[in-house]
Design a protein around this motif. Structure first.
Motif, short mmCIF file in Angstrom:
data_model
loop_
_atom_site.label_atom_id
_atom_site.label_comp_id
_atom_site.label_asym_id
_atom_site.label_seq_id
_atom_site.Cartn_x
_atom_site.Cartn_y
_atom_site.Cartn_z
N THR A 534 -1.18 0.56 -15.36
CA THR A 534 -1.79 1.56 -16.22
C THR A 534 -1.14 1.43 -17.60
O THR A 534 -0.14 0.72 -17.76
N ARG A 535 -1.69 2.12 -18.56
CA ARG A 535 -1.12 2.06 -19.90
C ARG A 535 0.27 2.68 -19.94
O ARG A 535 1.04 2.42 -20.87
N VAL A 536 0.58 3.48 -18.94
CA VAL A 536 1.90 4.11 -18.88
C VAL A 536 2.92 3.20 -18.21
O VAL A 536 4.08 3.13 -18.62
N THR A 537 2.50 2.48 -17.18
CA THR A 537 3.45 1.67 -16.39
C THR A 537 3.50 0.21 -16.79
O THR A 537 4.32 -0.54 -16.27
N ALA A 538 2.64 -0.21 -17.71
CA ALA A 538 2.52 -1.64 -18.01
C ALA A 538 3.80 -2.25 -18.55
O ALA A 538 4.12 -3.41 -18.26
N GLU A 539 4.57 -1.47 -19.31
CA GLU A 539 5.78 -2.02 -19.91
C GLU A 539 6.82 -2.41 -18.87
O GLU A 539 7.68 -3.25 -19.13
#
Length: 637
Positions: A534-539
């Motif tokens: 997700t855009r939150v967990t991608a990093e």
């Protein structure tokens, strides 16, 4: 020059020439004055309402920024480079935005009180007395002096920052995003993407042809300017601090003993222990009655209505409750001190300080070196300030650096030739020179043997003097031939690896091969995150940032390749599937989406606020004055 002027004045022709020059200067001055008056800016580069910025203030902002940049930079930036790279223009744009907001705030009557400024100063740790933790005026003045700021300048900055904070917070204080936007934001951040990748060893790319001698020579001829060695200067440095005068001060044993006796209980002893009793009552009235009895000297054991009592002994750090700690260990607290009744977990508490047990005092033998060092440094600091006056007189007299150092009794440090960034020809950075900052920069503006301006650092003052100037030069071809060869080899190898990788990506995209087959051919294996991104967990996935950006802006089936953190390794990534969040996930994401959206709306509203302010108050600029300021930097360099 004076002799020439005198001879000119003795002739009719000379007098006419001088009259023409004077008339021209007068007309030029009148023209400059009319330009300033006509623009309404006076000596400012820009102005809005009653606020403006002049060349001196802009120069100070630029120097502060460069000091911050160069502190942790391997290649410091000079002022002239700041002009060339557009840094000065960027600082000016920020200052224009700042004075527009301040001018608007002044127009509508926003101004912090003196007390608000003082309260802000109290929050700055650098200004606090290390013993009391309170704002200390002497420390405040010393820190400002070290940073070359006047009290008025710094307090104006604090006032301005409070004004800007008030404008910003006032615009967004009651901002709440609508639910429909929060729902859209939840869809955005909750969307998942399935990806897979493998690591490609690009060093297996076909080896490119080695550069020929003719190609190396052609590269040399085409890049003469880039290969040129910059001007370098051998520089002598005078660095003077209080440490240079420690050997000239004397501290007697009697002085150490006197200070020890006067301060041993506060400074040279273990933390004192205090015994106190905590009493608990069922209601406020009973607790207040007991407080009155205790204040009158009653024995805690005889108090009526006590639900429970606890007698404790410990040092200040053993009490976690701030109110109780202040009541028992606050300044001036002695046996019998009381804590006012207060409610704690449904009961009413009263506390009384029973006794104070001083901590064990350290023997004078164990702390005498500390006292001696402090006294010696204080006296050395006094000598240092006296020597500053001698230094200024020597500079004003035009003495060479060696004579100045001899009269002050401090050494001169000689450095081999360095460029304007402080780097020697073999790539060694001379940090000792860079610490001299303005004095170091000035060493590249003056002639050999001249003495620079004085730069006041945090703990020392600096002077420099160039002893030798090494002119810019282009190295002989034979000297750099092998370096150029290695450069070309590296460039060709990088190009070959990129082409090799691009061909594999293209074959996967076209369907000529699969991701698994390409991985097997590269002696690698396909990998994927344990959960969709997700855009939150991608990093946290380990993917390179450019790959994450491409994944969340691409379509299913897209393939990308990005250099990994392991040198010549590439990560070949394929976006397999895009899945919108479920209804259950949307409910969970609601709070996060609202917070994320609120931040975005805050940023948008700040932009809108700035636009409205710019429409409400007119910004005036003086481009000619800005260009003149930039030219002074170029000429100074």
């Amino acid at each position: 020059m004076l002799a020439v002027m005198k001879s000119l004045m003795n002739s009719i022709f000379g007098k006419i020439v001088v009259m023409i020059i004077c008339a021209g200067m007068a007309l030029w001055g009148a023209d400059q004055a009319w330009t300033a008056v006509n623009s309404g800016l006076g000596g400012n580069l820009a102005g809005a309402g009653t606020r403006g910025i002049d060349a001196t203030s802009l120069d100070r902002r630029v120097e502060t920024l460069l000091r911050n940049i160069n502190t942790n930079s391997d290649k410091p930036i000079t002022k002239s480079e700041a002009v060339e790279q557009g840094i000065v223009d960027q600082v000016f744009e920020l200052e224009k935005s700042r004075i527009v907001s301040l001018g608007y705030a002044n127009a509508i009557g926003i101004k912090p009180s003196t007390q608000a400024v003082v309260e802000q100063l109290k929050t700055v740790d650098a200004f606090k007395n290390p013993l009391t933790g309170e704002l200390d005026l002497n420390t405040y003045r010393e820190v400002l002096y070290q940073n070359r700021l006047t009290k008025e300048e710094y307090e104006q900055q604090v006032s301005d920052d409070l004004i800007l904070k008030t404008l910003s917070e006032g615009a967004t204080a009651a901002l709440f995003p609508p639910q429909v936007l929060a729902g859209i934001q939840a869809l955005y951040i909750g969307e998942t993407r399935d990806v897979a990748w493998f690591i490609l060893d690009a060093s297996k790319a076909p080896t490119p042809d080695a550069p020929t001698d003719e190609e190396i020579r052609a590269y040399y001829d085409a890049n003469l300017a880039a290969l040129e060695h910059p001007e370098r200067r051998a520089i002598d440095l005078l660095q003077m601090s209080a440490d240079d005068f420690l050997s000239q001060v004397t501290v007697t044993e009697q002085e150490i003993a006197t200070i020890y006796e006067a301060t041993k209980s506060e400074r040279f002893s273990e933390p004192e222990q205090r015994t106190y009793i905590e009493l608990y009552f069922a209601d406020r009235d009973t607790a207040r009655a007991a407080f009155g009895l205790l204040a009158g000297g009653a024995d805690p054991a005889t108090l009526p209505g006590v639900l429970s009592s606890q007698t404790k002994t410990g040092d200040k750090d053993s009490i976690t409750d701030a109110a109780l700690r202040d009541a028992m260990f606050g300044p001036g607290k002695q046996s019998g001190a009381l804590l006012d009744p207060r409610e704690v977990d449904g009961r009413w508490q009263v506390a009384r300080l029973v006794s104070v047990q001083p901590g064990a005092v350290y023997p004078i033998e164990t702390v005498s070196d500390v006292i001696r060092g402090e006294l010696a440094r204080e006296r050395a600091q006094v000598l240092f300030y006296e020597k500053l006056d001698e230094l200024d007189r020597a500079i004003g007299a035009g003495y060479p650096l060696s004579q100045i150092a001899s009269e002050l009794g401090v050494p001169v440090i000689s450095f081999e030739p360095v460029d304007a960034n402080g780097m020697t020809e073999d790539g060694t950075m001379m940090n000792g020179l860079i610490a001299a900052q303005d004095a170091f920069n000035d060493a590249f503006k003056i002639n050999a043997g001249d003495v620079s301006i004085r730069f006041d650092g945090n703990d020392a003052v600096y002077l420099t003097s160039p002893s030798t100037v090494v002119a810019p030069s282009t190295p002989d071809f034979e000297k750099v031939k092998e370096d150029i060869r290695q450069t070309l080899v590296g460039q060709r190898a990088a190009t070959a690896m990129k082409t090799f990788t691009d061909d594999i990506v293209a074959s996967i995209k076209s369907g000529e091969t699969t991701l698994a087959a390409a991985a097997a051919a590269a002696d690698s294996a396909v990998d994927s995150p344990t959960m969709p991104l997700t855009r939150v967990t991608a990093e946290q996935s380990g993917l390179p940032t450019p790959a994450i950006t491409a994944i969340f802006s691409g379509a299913e089936g897209d393939v990308y390749a990005y250099p990994s953190r392991a040198g010549d390794k590439y990560m070949v990534v394929r976006l397999d599937k895009i899945t919108p969040p479920s209804d259950e996930a949307l409910e969970v994401l609601g709070t996060r989406a609202t917070s994320s959206l609120n931040q975005a709306l805050n940023e948008d509203l700040q932009v809108a606020l700035q636009a409205e302010i710019e429409r409400a108050i007119k910004l005036k600029t003086n481009p000619g004055a800005l260009e003149a300021y930039k030219r002074t930097i170029a000429s100074d360099q």
